[in-house]
Design a protein around this motif. Structure first.
Motif, short mmCIF file in Angstrom:
data_model
loop_
_atom_site.label_atom_id
_atom_site.label_comp_id
_atom_site.label_asym_id
_atom_site.label_seq_id
_atom_site.Cartn_x
_atom_site.Cartn_y
_atom_site.Cartn_z
N LEU A 215 -1.03 -1.91 1.37
CA LEU A 215 -2.12 -2.14 2.30
C LEU A 215 -3.08 -0.95 2.25
O LEU A 215 -2.77 0.08 1.66
CB LEU A 215 -1.59 -2.30 3.74
N GLN B 71 -5.20 -5.91 2.72
CA GLN B 71 -4.10 -6.21 1.82
C GLN B 71 -4.51 -5.96 0.37
O GLN B 71 -5.62 -6.26 -0.04
CB GLN B 71 -3.64 -7.65 2.00
N TYR C 121 -1.06 -3.11 9.74
CA TYR C 121 0.15 -3.94 9.77
C TYR C 121 -0.11 -5.26 10.50
O TYR C 121 0.29 -6.34 10.04
CB TYR C 121 1.28 -3.19 10.48
N SER D 63 4.98 4.68 2.27
CA SER D 63 5.50 4.06 3.49
C SER D 63 5.49 5.10 4.60
O SER D 63 5.95 6.22 4.42
CB SER D 63 6.93 3.57 3.24
N LYS E 148 6.17 -2.73 3.41
CA LYS E 148 4.75 -2.47 3.19
C LYS E 148 4.50 -0.96 3.18
O LYS E 148 5.19 -0.19 3.85
CB LYS E 148 3.90 -3.15 4.25
N ARG F 205 0.76 -6.38 -4.74
CA ARG F 205 2.13 -6.72 -4.35
C ARG F 205 3.02 -6.75 -5.58
O ARG F 205 2.62 -7.24 -6.64
CB ARG F 205 2.15 -8.07 -3.63
N GLN G 260 4.49 -4.61 -0.59
CA GLN G 260 3.06 -4.93 -0.57
C GLN G 260 2.29 -3.68 -0.16
O GLN G 260 2.68 -2.97 0.76
CB GLN G 260 2.75 -6.05 0.43
#
Length: 650
Positions: free
Chosen positions: A16, A6, A392, A361, A607, A9, A14
């Motif tokens: 990753l 992580q 994820y 994404s 995310k 944000r 968010q």
């Protein structure tokens, strides 16, 4: 450095990170091959930005100049709001939400942006020879701050002109009817072709000043040529490092397509790409998915570099080996099944680089090519991306989401026990078999379902996966541990389709995105057509309750049969009624409840990923001795670096 999944944000997002598991075990030649393919992937970024909206590159350029060059205080609410807006633009490859398609509303003032731009060296501004700052400002201020100006990237509202009301940059000056007529004539003129082109896939459709409509093809010496020539340069370098002669020929065929823009060559490339199975390294590079076009014709540019996850691939290979059994036992009409399933291949892979529409994404599974006739005659390739799903999963465990929305402890334990396994398996079934299943009846236009085609296709693949994940055959094949496992997938899928995916919808809006529409369609149809699925109140909160899992599977079978019929027969009106009734509308009271409950969890609904850096290490002889992976680059640094290193169109 220590690896942390992580990262940053902001807004509803968010970031990753994903690990390149096993990369260090690859040979130097393989690492160099991946490096060259990665460069070819990153050079497509500007194309995606422009396809998502004609002003995106201009806005990005100006925002980045303010961010890096303008001498303004960063310790103000206005600048912080500006920074969030810029990061959202980076994330979505433009000024429209990557999922909902609505234009971002800035929380900083026009005065702030104007004054900041005036502080930038004017020589750095993208001004034409006869253009002054006020001309530039007039355009930018309208694009960024006028909510009524091109408010949606993709509009799918029934009854509206979907081209005139969509801001995506695939059409200029043409109406929906003119575009549909243009491609209908093209298809009619080539109706006897045994290898039909994906008409319109790689071009912008433009109306000239004299009223004539023509395609401007995306190719090395045409539209987007500045980016495509760099892609071709790195593909040539990659070809010399390919895993075998056939893979080299595949890359050279892709280059030929990029240079010519010839869609017949693209068909040849797709077929040869399908036939390449021997190299552990593969790639996607080109104008592929058509979700960004309201008519479902134009391909948004995307790139992915991958290498095989051998251990996990045993699962997908088991599925693909039994593809004919799954096709033969499908609950659809026998007329719509394939008598012989050809060329189904499936791998679990590790992503090595994401680009274009797949970045930041990305999908967790992909099945290609998209042409129905190629699928029917030659098969398809499917991938499930293990290091993405792993990221994820690690980001979601223990965040309180399931505890808030799952109905009771027994169901929670069921999901905790089987959820990750069944999520991966449903993705495999969706990609490996679902998209490749079934057949069109002779003479049916693959684009007959028009704006509803994407939703129907995704629903068809999801229903296929849902139906078979509950089949005892999967226990027999060792893909599920027992006959109870599938229930975890049924519950989380229906909960998502009926309730929890609403966290991604702005209050007052309807469902627009094709995958969200697909999930809503399936869940609401099953809810309405039986009593296996209910919404119940407990302590003032709404929950999904499944009372009869076997009946729910039979409902899924009925809907799969109807969706396949619609696809196979090209029944546009039935597709329209199904989507508009079950997949679009949002219950405002339930929506508000879901948003309120989710807000208390303080989670980001969307995310995406920061790419690793691939860094060549040179030996004393000046040759590349290794490719090292670096995970420490920040999001802002990566985005600014990409604009500098891979910015080719502005």
């Amino acid at each position: 450095m220590d690896f942390h999944y992580q990262d940053e944000r902001f807004a509803d997002l968010q970031l990753l990170r994903y690990r390149l598991n096993g990369f260090e075990k690859l040979s130097l030649r393989q690492k160099r091959f991946i490096y060259c393919l990665a460069k070819a992937t990153l050079f497509g970024r500007d194309i995606t930005f422009d396809q998502n909206g004609k002003y995106n590159l201009l806005v990005r350029r100006l925002l980045e100049l303010v961010y890096t060059d303008a001498p303004v205080s960063r310790d103000t609410d206005e600048f912080r709001a500006f920074e969030v807006y810029l990061k959202r633009v980076w994330f979505s490859n433009g000024i429209y939400h990557h999922y909902g398609s609505e234009k971002f509303k800035p929380d900083f003032s026009p005065e702030f942006l104007r004054e900041a731009l005036l502080k930038v060296d004017a020589r750095r501004l993208p001004l034409g020879e006869s253009e002054c700052f006020e001309d530039l400002w007039q355009v930018v201020s309208r694009v960024v701050f006028d909510e009524s100006f091109e408010p949606k990237r993709v509009n799918k509202a029934d009854g509206e002109d979907l081209i005139l009301t969509s801001a995506c940059h695939f059409y200029e000056g043409v109406t929906q009817q003119e575009a549909e007529d243009f491609y209908a004539r093209m298809k009619e003129a080539n109706a006897d072709s045994m290898a039909p082109q994906s008409y319109g896939l790689n071009s912008t459709l433009v109306k000239r000043e004299d009223g004539r409509i023509e395609e401007r093809v995306w190719r090395a010496d045409g539209l987007y040529g500045g980016a495509i020539r760099h892609i071709v340069f790195w593909l040539r370098k990659a070809a010399e490092l390919a895993g075998n002669e056939h893979q080299k020929a595949v890359i050279l065929l892709l280059i030929k397509y990029y240079e010519s823009g010839d869609l017949d060559i693209f068909n040849e490339y797709c077929i040869e790409w399908l036939r390449e199975h021997d190299s552990p390294i593969d790639f996607i590079n080109g104008f592929i998915e058509v979700y960004g076009d309201p008519l479902g014709l134009k391909g948004t540019w995307e790139g992915l570099v991958e290498y095989i996850d051998e251990e996990a691939t045993h699962r997908t290979q088991t599925i693909s080996r039994h593809a004919q059994w799954f096709e033969d036992h499908s609950p659809v009409d026998s007329r719509f099944r394939k008598p012989v399933v050809k060329g189904v291949s499936a791998n679990v892979i590790c992503a090595a680089m994401l680009g274009g529409e797949e970045y930041p994404s990305t999908a967790i599974g992909i099945n290609l090519p998209n042409a129905d006739w190629i699928r029917a005659q030659y098969g398809s390739k499917s991938i499930t991306i293990s290091n993405i799903t792993d990221a994820y999963n690690k980001a979601s465990h223990g965040n309180g989401f399931r505890e808030e929305f799952v109905i009771d402890e027994p169901t929670l334990r069921l999901i905790d026990k089987y959820g990750d396994v069944c999520d991966d398996l449903h993705t495999d079934l969706h990609e490996c078999l679902g998209h490749g299943s079934g057949q069109l009846l002779p003479g049916v236009d693959p684009d007959a379902l028009k704006a509803y085609g994407n939703t129907i296709e995704e629903a068809r693949a999801d229903l296929f996966g849902l139906y078979y994940i509950a089949d005892p055959k999967l226990v027999e094949l060792g893909l599920t541990p027992d006959g109870e496992a599938y229930k975890s997938q049924y519950y989380t899928y229906m909960m998502n389709g009926l309730m929890t995916q609403l966290i991604r919808i702005t209050p007052g809006h309807q469902i627009e995105e094709a995958h969200m529409r697909n999930r809503a369609l399936i869940a609401h149809w099953c809810y309405e057509h039986g009593d296996a699925l209910r919404l119940v109140k407990r302590d003032g909160k709404t929950y999904v309750e499944i009372t009869d899992y076997e009946q729910l599977r039979m409902l899924i079978a009925r809907l799969l049969a109807e969706v396949q019929r619609i696809k196979s027969e090209g029944d546009l009106e039935a597709a329209r009624q199904l989507v508009e009734r079950y997949a679009v509308k949002v219950d405002p009271l339930l929506h508000q409840e879901v948003l309120s409950r989710y807000q208390k969890l303080n989670l980001a609904p969307y995310k995406g990923f920061i790419n690793p850096m691939l860094l060549p290490v040179y030996g004393s002889d000046g040759e590349v001795a290794d490719i090292q992976v670096y995970y420490g680059e920040s999001y802002a640094h990566q985005m600014l670096r990409y604009s500098q290193e891979y910015g080719t169109l502005i």
